[in-house]
Design an enzyme around this catalytic site. Structure first.
Site, short mmCIF file in Angstrom:
data_model
loop_
_atom_site.label_atom_id
_atom_site.label_comp_id
_atom_site.label_asym_id
_atom_site.label_seq_id
_atom_site.Cartn_x
_atom_site.Cartn_y
_atom_site.Cartn_z
CE LYS A 1 -16.78 98.02 32.88
NZ LYS A 1 -17.51 97.23 33.88
P1 NAD Z 1 -10.86 98.19 42.46
O1 NAD Z 1 -10.04 99.15 41.70
O2 NAD Z 1 -11.63 98.67 43.63
O3 NAD Z 1 -9.95 96.96 42.97
C1 NAD Z 1 -9.17 96.17 42.12
C2 NAD Z 1 -8.26 95.32 43.00
O4 NAD Z 1 -7.59 94.36 42.19
C3 NAD Z 1 -7.18 96.10 43.72
O5 NAD Z 1 -7.06 95.63 45.06
C4 NAD Z 1 -5.91 95.76 42.95
O6 NAD Z 1 -4.73 95.85 43.73
C5 NAD Z 1 -6.23 94.33 42.56
N1 NAD Z 1 -5.43 93.85 41.44
C6 NAD Z 1 -5.18 94.42 40.26
N2 NAD Z 1 -4.41 93.63 39.51
C7 NAD Z 1 -4.18 92.51 40.23
C8 NAD Z 1 -3.45 91.32 40.00
N3 NAD Z 1 -2.79 91.12 38.85
N4 NAD Z 1 -3.47 90.39 40.96
C9 NAD Z 1 -4.13 90.58 42.12
N5 NAD Z 1 -4.82 91.67 42.38
C10 NAD Z 1 -4.84 92.63 41.46
O7 NAD Z 1 -11.83 97.50 41.39
P2 NAD Z 1 -13.22 96.75 41.64
O8 NAD Z 1 -14.31 97.73 41.42
O9 NAD Z 1 -13.15 95.97 42.87
O10 NAD Z 1 -13.24 95.78 40.38
C11 NAD Z 1 -12.58 94.51 40.38
C12 NAD Z 1 -13.18 93.66 39.29
O11 NAD Z 1 -14.58 93.50 39.52
C13 NAD Z 1 -13.06 94.21 37.87
O12 NAD Z 1 -12.95 93.13 36.97
C14 NAD Z 1 -14.40 94.89 37.65
O13 NAD Z 1 -14.73 95.03 36.29
C15 NAD Z 1 -15.31 93.91 38.36
N6 NAD Z 1 -16.61 94.45 38.77
C16 NAD Z 1 -16.70 95.55 39.58
C17 NAD Z 1 -17.94 96.00 39.96
C18 NAD Z 1 -18.12 97.16 40.90
O14 NAD Z 1 -19.25 97.40 41.33
N7 NAD Z 1 -17.07 97.87 41.29
C19 NAD Z 1 -19.10 95.36 39.48
C20 NAD Z 1 -18.97 94.23 38.68
C21 NAD Z 1 -17.72 93.78 38.32
#
Ligand code: NAD
Length: 437
Positions: free
Chosen positions: A123
């Protein structure tokens, strides 16, 4: 606010510090220690797996649009490489720390092993708030960070992908920077890049699609279907938005969504469901969800306590802790985010009979589709979207069934089963390869 937004559609990512009780790395270690004990792991092997193999911290300057030079700190951590090259996303967020990146790298090792794709875990992240930065500043920051971590990354060594606040454009800059250093194009150095430069169809929504697939399988296990199921979603970014959209397409009723600034809710008795596309378009204009016309505002605490069939957690770590776990009214929780439930809260939810489909299974769709993108790149091939989606469904379903089988056999939670499955596969690889020299 800058109008030249660098990360369109992701403007209101959190500046709130979620109510974390313990660091993500403490959580990851606690989960690992419990699993290691059940597996009866050799103490030396357990010590080996508790520690990341490589950690790189980079402090680097970026020239801002004002002409000022500002220093930033970033990280790239490779947890374990026994099963293949390192794989894991890059996060831009003020909360990024070496400990957080260590935890996320460890979870990537187990996640790749649970879905049985030939990668180790890694990561990366840079600790800053991307919100006020221009597109040009983000590009310069990304290129400098990519340059500084290029001592570790490479298509056969360590392949970054998007995570919180990074997207296909950020991946394109990393790929270009790496390629410029080498003097030729190296698309395989990142996944999650735009389709026009070697990305895969179906990668963008793959994590959300994986959440939908496991949610469907979990409900089917109880003789239910997604059709008519009520869903609340925390986080409306890449994962949350796509999970909501795809669950809606399967007949689910999305009754509540939040992002870092709060969110909105529709009483299922009063109206059928929220309109996810309308909310997404509202958010893309930089407007707070809570102010969207025609919906009732809710806080994140209220969302987590919403009675619903499925609660999708798709924001950040440490959202459900021992302090708020007892308020949860969801029947099933799907962890789209990494580490959204602390181990203390896990125990409370287990006692309450809430079924948690754990992160290292539920959000593996992204890394599985990334693997497909990498394979297509190495073979100079290009698969149809349908092929990517069918293969994703197959890999996710197999992982789900293996985790459920282990959970039933050992009478343990799905999280413990997924950890046992993932860790034991990594241990097997270590045994087969031996300890060098
Ligand atoms: P992103 O930046 O696209 O979206 C994150 C979202 O979470 C945003 O809408 C933000 O406003 C919201 N957010 C942040 N803090 C918050 C809170 N305290 N309460 C409510 N909402 C909140 O990120 P993403 O890529 O969607 O990633 C989200 C999660 O999924 C992370 O934990 C990431 O590690 C995990 N993840 C992402 C992927 C991927 O392919 N992008 C894959 C596996 C896991």
């Amino acid at each position: 606010m800058t109008t030249d937004k660098g990360l369109a559609g992701q403007q209101d990512t959190s500046l709130n510090m979620p109510g974390q009780e313990e660091s993500a790395y403490d959580m990851a270690l606690q989960q690992f220690d419990e699993a290691a004990e059940v597996l009866g792991l050799n103490q030396g092997v357990a010590e080996y797996l508790r520690r990341p193999q490589r950690e790189l911290t980079v402090n680097f300057p970026v020239r801002m649009d004002s002409g000022d030079i500002r220093m930033f700190t970033g990280y790239r951590v490779q947890h374990n490489l026994a099963r293949g090259p390192a794989k894991g996303g890059i996060r831009y967020h003020p909360r990024v720390s070496l400990d957080e990146v260590r935890a996320l790298a460890m979870w990537m090792t187990w996640k790749c092993a649970v879905s049985n794709i030939p990668y180790g875990g890694a990561k990366g992240g840079v600790s800053f708030d991307p919100k006020p930065m221009s597109q040009n500043e983000l590009e310069r920051l990304t290129r400098r960070y990519a340059s500084d971590i290029s001592v570790l990354i490479g298509p056969e060594r360590d392949i970054p992908a998007p995570d919180v606040n990074t997207n296909p454009q950020v991946m394109a800059w990393i790929m270009d920077t790496y390629s410029m250093h080498l003097g030729y194009s190296v698309p395989g150095v990142v996944t999650g890049k735009p389709v026009e430069i070697g990305g895969s169809l179906g990668r963008l929504d793959a994590t959300g699609r994986g959440c939908m697939i496991v949610a469907a399988k979990e409900l089917a296990r109880k003789g239910k279907s997604l059709d008519g199921a009520t869903v609340a979603v925390q986080g409306l970014g890449n994962v949350g938005y796509n999970a909501a959209r795809l669950l809606e397409a399967q007949g689910c009723r999305i009754i509540a969504v939040t992002d870092s600034s709060g969110g909105c809710y529709l009483d299922p008795g009063a109206a059928p469901a929220l309109d996810i596309e309308k909310l997404r378009a509202w958010k893309a204009k930089g407007m707070p969800l809570v102010e969207c016309p025609g919906v009732d505002g809710i806080t994140n605490d209220e969302l987590l306590a919403m009675p619903c069939d499925i609660l999708v957690l798709a924001a950040l770590e440490g959202q459900i802790t021992p302090k708020n776990a007892a308020a949860v009214r969801a029947v099933t929780i799907v962890e789209g985010a990494n580490g959204p439930i602390t181990p203390g809260a896990d125990a409370i939810l287990e006692d309450m009979g809430v079924q948690v489909v754990p992160d290292i299974l539920a959000n593996a769709g992204g890394v599985v589709a990334s693997y497909f993108e990498w394979v297509q790149g190495l073979q100079h091939d290009f698969w149809e979207r349908q092929e990517v989606e069918q293969r994703l469904e197959k890999v996710m379903s197999r992982a789900f069934e293996q985790v459920v089988a282990m959970a039933q056999e050992k009478r343990i939670t799905m999280r413990k089963a997924a950890l046992l499955l993932g860790i034991s596969r990594v241990v097997k690889a270590i045994e087969l390869r031996g300890i060098y020299p």
